[in-house]
Design an enzyme around this catalytic site. Sequence first.
Site, PDB file in Angstrom:
ATOM      1  N   CYS A  77       0.836  -1.197   0.000  1.00  0.00           N
ATOM      2  CA  CYS A  77       0.000   0.000   0.000  1.00  0.00           C
ATOM      3  C   CYS A  77       0.874   1.251   0.000  1.00  0.00           C
ATOM      4  O   CYS A  77       1.651   1.453  -0.920  1.00  0.00           O
ATOM      5  CB  CYS A  77      -1.012  -0.030   1.136  1.00  0.00           C
ATOM      6  SG  CYS A  77      -2.360   1.158   0.867  1.00  0.00           S
ATOM      7  N   HIS A 177      -3.699  -4.818  -0.113  1.00  0.00           N
ATOM      8  CA  HIS A 177      -3.385  -5.277   1.243  1.00  0.00           C
ATOM      9  C   HIS A 177      -3.388  -6.803   1.266  1.00  0.00           C
ATOM     10  O   HIS A 177      -4.424  -7.431   1.463  1.00  0.00           O
ATOM     11  CB  HIS A 177      -4.414  -4.729   2.241  1.00  0.00           C
ATOM     12  CG  HIS A 177      -4.300  -3.261   2.451  1.00  0.00           C
ATOM     13  ND1 HIS A 177      -3.371  -2.703   3.291  1.00  0.00           N
ATOM     14  CD2 HIS A 177      -4.982  -2.229   1.897  1.00  0.00           C
ATOM     15  CE1 HIS A 177      -3.489  -1.389   3.267  1.00  0.00           C
ATOM     16  NE2 HIS A 177      -4.455  -1.087   2.423  1.00  0.00           N
ATOM     17  N   GLU A 179      -2.322  -8.656   3.522  1.00  0.00           N
ATOM     18  CA  GLU A 179      -2.604  -9.148   4.875  1.00  0.00           C
ATOM     19  C   GLU A 179      -4.091  -9.301   5.167  1.00  0.00           C
ATOM     20  O   GLU A 179      -4.467  -9.991   6.112  1.00  0.00           O
ATOM     21  CB  GLU A 179      -1.952  -8.222   5.913  1.00  0.00           C
ATOM     22  CG  GLU A 179      -2.586  -6.867   6.087  1.00  0.00           C
ATOM     23  CD  GLU A 179      -2.193  -5.840   5.057  1.00  0.00           C
ATOM     24  OE1 GLU A 179      -2.677  -4.692   5.182  1.00  0.00           O
ATOM     25  OE2 GLU A 179      -1.419  -6.155   4.117  1.00  0.00           O
TER      26      GLU A 179
END
Length: 195
Positions: A77, A177, A179
């Site tokens: 990001c 993202h 994650e």
Amino acid sequence: MKTVIIKYNAGNVQSVMYALDRIGASYLLTDDEAEIRSADKVIFPGVGEASTAMAYLRARGLDKLIPSLKQPVLGTCIGMQLLCRYSEENDTTCMGVFDVDIRRFPGDLGLKVPHVGWNNINDLKGPLTKGLPENAFMYFVHSYCADVCDYTVATCDYGRPFSAMLQKDNFYAAQFHAEISGNVGQRILENFLTL
């Protein structure tokens, strides 16, 4: 293996820590130069605003340290954007690992800015996308992006194509993202940790 997450007050670090916990990876959150230099893998995540993040990095000398690293580095990001040359967000000079500028999505595309939500990535190349299908869905939250360029190893389309992932030497970057992108994002993190 020693994995370091760079601490620079740029949001979402907790999500990255949870994602690494889920795959059983140990890590250290730090802005200490010696700890970062001695890491086997470095993760440079973030959510935030470019000029504020760069000011924090400069105040701690991290703006010079990060581009000098020789081990695998993954920026996500705003971490990806700060690895680029320049950001239109508050006219910010960034670290220049990737020789490409970060530009705001144009307002004339008829789409909402920021680009928020699930979108697919294509044209997959490089070791981080190993085992991923074309059109894999990832979670994005951003108003600025890198154009498709020589370093692009995955693309996304939001009114126009942009770089979803970049790679140059030991530097890897993702606009999305990983994650919080489910099993596909987890696979990218696993691929990074096994480089």
